[in-house]
Design an enzyme around this catalytic site. Structure first.
Site, PDB file in Angstrom:
ATOM      1  N   ASP A 535       0.868  -1.184   0.000  1.00 34.41           N
ATOM      2  CA  ASP A 535       0.000   0.000   0.000  1.00 34.41           C
ATOM      3  C   ASP A 535       0.909   1.240   0.000  1.00 34.41           C
ATOM      4  OD1 ASP A 535      -2.214   1.629   0.396  1.00 34.41           O
ATOM      5  OD2 ASP A 535      -2.355   1.217   2.546  1.00 34.41           O
ATOM      6  N   GLU A 538       2.639   5.160  -3.825  1.00 33.44           N
ATOM      7  CA  GLU A 538       2.619   6.205  -4.887  1.00 33.44           C
ATOM      8  C   GLU A 538       3.927   6.967  -4.985  1.00 33.44           C
ATOM      9  OE1 GLU A 538       0.346   5.877  -2.454  1.00 33.44           O
ATOM     10  OE2 GLU A 538      -1.011   4.688  -3.694  1.00 33.44           O
ATOM     11  N   ASP A 611      -9.109   3.955  -1.651  1.00 38.70           N
ATOM     12  CA  ASP A 611     -10.017   4.342  -0.561  1.00 38.70           C
ATOM     13  C   ASP A 611     -11.330   4.907  -1.072  1.00 38.70           C
ATOM     14  OD1 ASP A 611      -7.922   3.516   0.926  1.00 38.70           O
ATOM     15  OD2 ASP A 611      -7.279   5.518   1.557  1.00 38.70           O
TER      16      ASP A 611
HETATM   17  C1  NOJ Z   1      -4.564   3.239   2.882  1.00 44.10           C
HETATM   18  C2  NOJ Z   1      -5.193   2.106   2.148  1.00 44.10           C
HETATM   19  O1  NOJ Z   1      -5.763   2.547   0.949  1.00 44.10           O
HETATM   20  C3  NOJ Z   1      -6.205   1.428   3.046  1.00 44.10           C
HETATM   21  O2  NOJ Z   1      -6.804   0.375   2.343  1.00 44.10           O
HETATM   22  C4  NOJ Z   1      -5.516   0.938   4.300  1.00 44.10           C
HETATM   23  O3  NOJ Z   1      -6.459   0.360   5.148  1.00 44.10           O
HETATM   24  C5  NOJ Z   1      -4.848   2.103   5.003  1.00 44.10           C
HETATM   25  N1  NOJ Z   1      -3.938   2.754   4.100  1.00 44.10           N
HETATM   26  C6  NOJ Z   1      -4.090   1.665   6.248  1.00 44.10           C
HETATM   27  O4  NOJ Z   1      -3.091   0.793   5.908  1.00 44.10           O
END
Ligand code: NOJ
Length: 971
Positions: A535, A538, A611
């Site tokens: 994650d 970017e 998200d």
């Molecule tokens: C951002 C991610 O997009 C999300 O899915 C994750 O739960 C959080 N970071 C925490 O790791």
């Protein structure tokens, strides 16, 4: 056992608080007018529009410099710009063997070097340049014809420089037709700014041109050449301006698709022209966008600069391999054509024109360039249960127990960042996870896996071995002085990032995943049943400009972050997946989920759309985004079921499970602040509906796996939009709320609105379709037809196209690993001619033995010989040219391979034939015994009216799924 949900630790609450934004803030991210090079690019386009009669491109090919490489379809030449006679550019145009044209342009002997390695990371292999195509050159152009009938031709016009793809003499793709090509050359900073008033301030144009003769083209201000501010941030631009503007037009294609990732419709709306749908160009700048909008051209987490252009006559595509920030304007001068304008911050021009001419050809061509998604582990196609966070080992065990108590299938449990001590990934928080290996083994004992998050930001403390080793190896991203390690802020607080452009980082990162002790630190408190979620790659930097790294940071080779920003995210999953493959004695297929990606990322990881919000709009756009990612190779894709933010009501959650069950990647996930919403917590009847949805996903796993196999060979997406399957049906070109699942013939239209009881489905052809559940028929028409299908909450509009055979495994199991010996059901949906076809691909689902030919690939067909139908099961692997089996990797195919021998006893337990015109007289195995069957009369495949189809059910024919046989149905 009671499910333990320990109170959230203070640090965890603090971190939730630290996240920089509270909801999407337009001000967090640049608009085009806040980005210097985008502003310059759009201003250039505006000047061209205003002076359309006098406009010309200043770039031309010097015919004397032209050189043709003998025996290869390669042309090289010098390009000049009349604006700067002393600046030299090189041009290369290559025709590849598979109908792809590559156009490269770079500045030669400039003050500095433009970034030229984007293609090195995106391409799977160096393309083969054709050896039997000849360039023909005259005084004004060079041309090369190719294609079976030489119907395609690439033309390089010298003055002004244009590159054109023609088909049958008609222009398909035109580069620099509108004269917007501009490669800003490197220059020295002049001490004094030009003394001329800017055009904007209304000075007399002739006066301006006298002082600055290039102003007609470049404008008259050195707009953001050497420095640029955004919010409290200043981007020092040590290299000065180096952007690239390029117009790419499709005079005969009214629809364009692709360029993920954006939250828009699949058929890309306009951003310029008379009535633009969006005002901002599509932006590529991989970003952690908090609560992103459900309809916007703003950048999201990943960037794939591939665009399809489509019409009823042909499909072409362009792949503009640029790794820096880029913006794309789209206009439709009329309904049959599309103009695009690409503006990128740095890098050479490296453009591939994919000549098609069908969608299938374009997928093959793009797969040939960037590779296809490899066959994933079979279990990865099951259901994944995630949330931020399952807070302890006992929590994980408790959740698993509840799934089993409720008879809900699930394959994978996920751990988000809170499993780790102070967000030092791979270091377990022993207070809550005292027994990580035992916990994983408890999950694995029931045939399941775990996925654990490993983010790229490393907490800068000496006792975090991953950080310490990376620092000591000197492989961290550097500050703009190129010497000191960069420090930014992320979940662990002060953090550093590995510079994966540095080859020295690769072995280091891969070795972290070894589960046994070695000379350097590795994750011995893990097992081969743990796979990885990458994650924030970017990369997300909470205190950085636009929540990422400053552009003037320095990477390996001296490249600025500016040059490689959009490529950066693909490395973490690449090296992680390589580490997972290498960690055990027998290489096993890794599962890595990535949030950030670039062209070629499909070779290493699945992706999800980040998200999203628990809203109907986000559910809707998630489908479009998955389709769009599939167009661009990232076909193993899905959105968070339920929406990441918020607490969806039951109706929404159930609908989202339907959406997820028909996404290649099927995972429920939820934010830290959201209420628990595991499907077993739903009240009845919703709980049972979701159980049925999960079971449907599992029964269709053979279809999913077969589709993934096809993708791995052909590059065709798993979820196929209408234009891909019916390229000539204009009514389907903008459809992105229903789609086909691989080549299975399943047509799905998930419901993404509240209160729906029926849904309208578009049938694009003159064929009978059957409701998957009720066998109700729906007939299309030659011009396409809309039909109304029941769609209450417990129902899904899921139709089977007449002429398909759908293999399923219908025994409910708690995990997919328990299904490998289960028998099959074949659903035969006859078409009007009483024929049908289907495929089934099987292998061990875990190892790479399939690459050595240990697999079964079966073809089922119904042929109609008058009074008799013959349903046959044949060996497709043996019958198919090698090139189509595992991309040609298997030299010979052994029908007695170990995998096939191992499934000799796996049988077909039921055959359901829909749409027979009459009760059969006899059903027998060819050359063998009579079969037991029953028949429910109903509507025939070829009937004029709709109704419930006739159903022939052949019971337990005791035939091996992977052996050759035929069943005769005498009418
Ligand atoms: C951002 C991610 O997009 C999300 O899915 C994750 O739960 C959080 N970071 C925490 O790791």
């Amino acid at each position: 056992m009671k499910v333990l949900v320990p109170a959230l630790s203070t640090s965890l609450l603090l971190l939730a608080f630290i996240h920089p934004a509270t909801s999407f803030k337009a001000g967090d991210f640049k608009t085009c007018s806040q980005s210097g090079f985008c502003r310059r690019g759009r201003a250039l386009a505006e000047r061209a529009r205003e002076n359309v009669d006098n406009w010309h491109s200043p770039y031309s090919v010097d015919p004397l410099s032209l050189s043709l490489v003998s025996e290869r379809a390669s042309l090289t030449a010098r390009v000049k710009s009349e604006l700067y006679p002393d600046i030299k550019f090189s041009l290369e145009v290559h025709v590849h063997e598979d109908g792809v044209i590559r156009v490269r342009m770079d500045e030669v002997d400039g003050l500095r070097k433009r970034y030229d390695e984007a293609a090195k990371w995106a391409l799977a292999a160096e393309p083969s340049i054709s050896t039997d195509i000849q360039w023909k050159v005259d005084a004004s152009r060079a041309r090369a014809a190719f294609g079976q009938q030489r119907e395609h031709e690439v033309v390089v016009d010298f003055k002004p420089l244009r590159v054109v793809l023609n088909k049958n003499g008609k222009e398909q793709v035109v580069i620099n037709g509108r004269g917007l090509l501009h490669m800003e050359h490197f220059r020295n900073k002049t001490v004094e700014e030009p003394q001329v008033e800017t055009e904007e301030e209304g000075s007399d144009t002739q006066e301006v041109l006298k002082v600055n003769p290039n102003a007609w083209f470049e404008g008259n201000s050195e707009d953001a050449f050497w420095e640029e501010s955004f919010g409290s941030w200043t981007d020092t631009k040590p290299k000065g301006p180096e952007s690239l503007s390029l117009d790419i037009d499709f005079p005969r294609h009214g629809h364009v698709y692709g360029i993920p990732q954006h939250a828009t419709s699949l058929d890309l709306p306009t951003t310029t022209g008379e009535n633009p749908f969006f005002e901002e160009p599509y932006r590529f700048y991989n970003a952690d966008v908090f609560e992103y909008l459900a309809s916007a051209t703003t950048s999201l987490y990943g960037s794939i600069p591939l665009m399809h252009a489509h019409s009823a006559d042909s499909t072409v595509a362009i792949f503009n391999v640029v790794g820096s920030e880029a913006w794309i304007d789209i206009a439709h001068p009329n309904t049959h054509s599309t103009s695009t304008h690409w503006i990128s911050e740095s890098g050479i021009l490296d453009l591939f024109i994919l000549s098609g001419p069908t969608p299938t050809d374009v997928f093959r061509q793009y797969g040939g360039l960037t590779g296809t998604a490899p066959l994933p582990a079979h279990w990865a196609l099951g259901y994944h249960q995630c949330r931020w966070n399952y807070v302890s080992s006992d929590d994980v065990r408790g959740v698993q127990k509840r799934f089993d108590e409720e008879d809900m299938p699930v394959d994978v449990f996920w751990l988000d960042i809170e499993y780790s001590t102070d967000h030092q990934y791979m270091i377990w928080d022993k207070k809550n996870f005292p027994d990580p290996v035992e916990m994983t083994n408890d999950v694995a004992a029931l045939g399941r896996k775990m996925v654990v998050i490993v983010d790229p930001h490393l907490k800068r403390v000496d006792d975090y071995p991953v950080y310490k080793q990376a620092r000591d190896l000197g492989i961290l991203v550097k500050q703009k002085n190129g010497q000191d390690d960069y420090e930014g802020w992320c979940w662990p607080g002060s953090s550093a990032w590995v510079d994966f452009f540095n080859p020295a980082s690769w072995e280091f990162w891969k070795s972290l995943f070894k589960t046994t002790k070695g000379s350097s630190w590795s994750w011995i408190e893990s097992t081969e049943d743990i796979h990885i979620w990458n994650d924030m790659n970017e990369p997300s930097v909470f205190n950085g400009p636009e929540i990422t790294m400053p552009k003037d940071l320095v990477h390996y080779g001296g490249w600025e972050h500016r040059d490689i920003h959009n490529i950066n995210g693909m490395f973490l999953p690449k090296v992680t997946s390589e580490g997972l493959i290498a960690r055990g004695a027998t290489p096993k297929r890794p599962f890595v989920l990535t949030r950030s990606f670039f062209a070629g990322s499909q070779r290493y990881s699945a992706m999800w759309t980040g998200d999203n919000l628990g809203t109907w709009e986000h559910m809707t756009v998630g489908i479009k985004m998955v389709l769009s990612n599939g167009i661009a190779g990232m076909t193993f894709a899905g959105s968070d079921v339920g929406g990441f933010f918020g607490n969806p009501e039951s109706e929404m959650l159930v609908r989202w499970y339907w959406v997820g069950a028909f996404s290649p990647f099927f995972r429920a996930h939820a934010h830290l602040d959201s209420k628990r919403r595991e499907p077993y917590l739903l009240d009845e009847p919703h709980r049972s509906t979701v159980r049925n949805i999960l079971r449907l996903r599992y029964s269709l796993l053979p279809v999913w796996y077969t589709a993934f196999h096809e993708t791995s060979v052909t590059g065709l997406p798993i979820l196929r939009p209408h234009y891909v399957i019916f390229p000539q049906d204009e009514a389907g070109f903008s459809i992105d709320d229903q789609f086909y699942l691989g080549s299975s013939g399943l047509l799905v239209k998930p419901v993404t609105r509240p209160g729906v009881t029926e849904e309208i489905v578009y049938i694009p052809e003159d064929k009978v379709y059957y409701d998957y559940f009720t066998y109700q028929t729906y007939r299309g028409s030659p011009k396409g037809k809309h039909v109304t299908v029941p769609a209450e909450l417990h129902q899904l509009p899921l139709l089977v196209r007449g002429g398909s055979i759908v293999p399923t495994r219908d025994r409910p199991r708690r995990a997919s690993s328990l299904m490998h010996r289960d028998p099959f059901t074949l659903r035969v949906a006859l078409d009007e001619s009483l024929t049908a076809h289907g495929e089934l691909y099987l292998d061990d689902g875990v190892t790479y033995a399939h690459k050595e030919g240990h697999l079964a690939w079966r073809g089922f067909s119904v042929n109609n010989a008058g009074a008799q139908l013959r349903l046959s099961n044949v060996d497709l692997a043996a019958a198919t040219p090698r090139s189509a089996v595992e991309g040609g990797a298997i030299a010979t195919f052994d029908r007695q391979n170990a995998f096939q021998r191992g499934i000799e006893s796996v049988r077909v337990e039921r055959v359901v034939v829909l749409g027979l015109p009459d009760r059969p007289k006899r059903v027998v195995v060819e050359g063998g015994h009579d079969l037991e069957w029953e028949y429910a009369p109903g509507v025939a495949a070829g009937a004029k009216k709709d109704g419930v189809a006739s159903v022939l059910t052949i019971k337990n024919p005791r035939l091996g799924v992977a052996s050759d046989w035929a069943i005769q149905i005498t009418l």
